[in-house]
Design a protein around this motif. Structure first.
Motif, PDB file in Angstrom:
ATOM      1  N   LYS A 105      47.427  60.940  50.958  1.00 18.71           N
ATOM      2  CA  LYS A 105      48.418  59.841  50.084  1.00 18.71           C
ATOM      3  C   LYS A 105      48.354  61.165  48.365  1.00 18.71           C
ATOM      4  CE  LYS A 105      50.801  56.916  52.099  1.00 18.71           C
ATOM      5  NZ  LYS A 105      51.592  56.863  52.449  1.00 18.71           N
TER       6      LYS A 105
ATOM      7  N   CYS B 112      55.174  57.419  40.465  1.00 23.98           N
ATOM      8  CA  CYS B 112      53.732  57.743  42.469  1.00 23.98           C
ATOM      9  C   CYS B 112      52.998  57.131  42.061  1.00 23.98           C
ATOM     10  CB  CYS B 112      53.107  58.959  41.768  1.00 23.98           C
ATOM     11  SG  CYS B 112      53.755  60.722  41.808  1.00 23.98           S
TER      12      CYS B 112
ATOM     13  N   GLU C 221      54.233  53.690  43.815  1.00 26.14           N
ATOM     14  CA  GLU C 221      54.031  53.740  45.530  1.00 26.14           C
ATOM     15  C   GLU C 221      52.879  53.771  45.486  1.00 26.14           C
ATOM     16  OE1 GLU C 221      56.741  54.403  47.543  1.00 26.14           O
ATOM     17  OE2 GLU C 221      58.266  53.686  46.279  1.00 26.14           O
TER      18      GLU C 221
ATOM     19  N   PHE D  60      58.150  60.943  48.901  1.00 18.99           N
ATOM     20  CA  PHE D  60      57.758  59.651  49.153  1.00 18.99           C
ATOM     21  C   PHE D  60      58.165  59.284  51.153  1.00 18.99           C
ATOM     22  CE2 PHE D  60      57.626  58.838  45.104  1.00 18.99           C
ATOM     23  CZ  PHE D  60      56.003  58.550  44.911  1.00 18.99           C
TER      24      PHE D  60
ATOM     25  N   SER E 181      56.274  58.514  54.286  1.00 23.76           N
ATOM     26  CA  SER E 181      55.769  58.054  55.151  1.00 23.76           C
ATOM     27  C   SER E 181      56.924  57.837  56.547  1.00 23.76           C
ATOM     28  CB  SER E 181      56.354  57.235  54.265  1.00 23.76           C
ATOM     29  OG  SER E 181      57.723  57.116  54.257  1.00 23.76           O
TER      30      SER E 181
END
Length: 146
Positions: free
Chosen positions: A3, A40, A43, A141, A145
Motif C-alpha cells: 500500500k 495518504c 487512507e 485509491f 482497492s
C-alpha cells in the motif's frame, strides 16, 4: 500488494510557486507534497514523493516502484512530450498510473499537446492546478482497492 503510492515529478517542478505562477500556480512542490501526505495518511497508504530534473532518475524510480508500490502518480513535466524512456519504464509496470499536469497542456503551445505518457496512463488530469494531484490520488485509491 504493498500500500505505497509513488508520486513522481519531473524537471523544473522544484521551482513551483516561483516559476510562471500565472501558469503553474503559487503553491510550491512542498505544499503539494503536504496535501498528498495528508490524503495518504487518511487512507493508511504510504507515500513516496520525489522530484528530479533528470530523466534517468525518473526511470530508476519508476523501475523501483514496480516492486515497492501499488500505483504511480506522475507529472513528467517537459519529459511528457519527449521521453520514450519514461513511457517504456511505465509500460513495464503492472499497476495503475495516473498522469498529472498542473496546466491544461491542450490549451498551450502545440508542442505540448502530445504526451507519450498518456498512452500508458489509466487516467490523465490536466488543468486542475495542484488539486490535480489530489484527484489523481483519489483515483489511485479507487483503482488499488478494487
Amino acid at each position: 500488494m504493498p500500500k505505497t503510492i509513488y508520486v513522481l515529478n519531473g524537471p523544473n517542478l522544484n521551482l513551483l510557486g516561483q516559476r510562471e505562477p500565472d501558469i503553474y500556480g503559487r503553491e510550491t512542490l512542498s505544499d503539494i507534497e503536504a496535501s498528498c501526505r495528508q490524503l495518504c495518511d487518511a487512507e493508511s497508504v504510504d507515500l513516496v514523493f520525489r522530484q528530479s530534473n533528470s530523466e534517468g532518475d525518473l526511470v530508476d524510480w519508476i523501475q523501483q516502484a514496480r516492486t515497492e508500490a501499488a500505483g504511480i502518480v506522475i507529472n513528467p513535466a517537459a519529459y511528457t512530450h519527449t521521453s520514450i524512456a519514461i513511457l517504456d519504464a511505465l509500460s513495464a509496470c503492472e499497476m495503475p498510473v495516473i498522469e498529472v499536469h498542473l496546466s491544461n497542456i491542450h490549451k498551450r503551445e502545440a508542442f505540448r499537446h502530445h504526451s507519450h505518457v498518456s498512452s500508458r496512463a489509466d487516467a490523465v488530469i490536466a488543468g486542475c492546478g495542484a488539486q490535480g494531484y489530489e484527484f489523481a490520488l483519489l483515483r489511485i485509491f479507487e483503482l488499488i482497492s478494487s
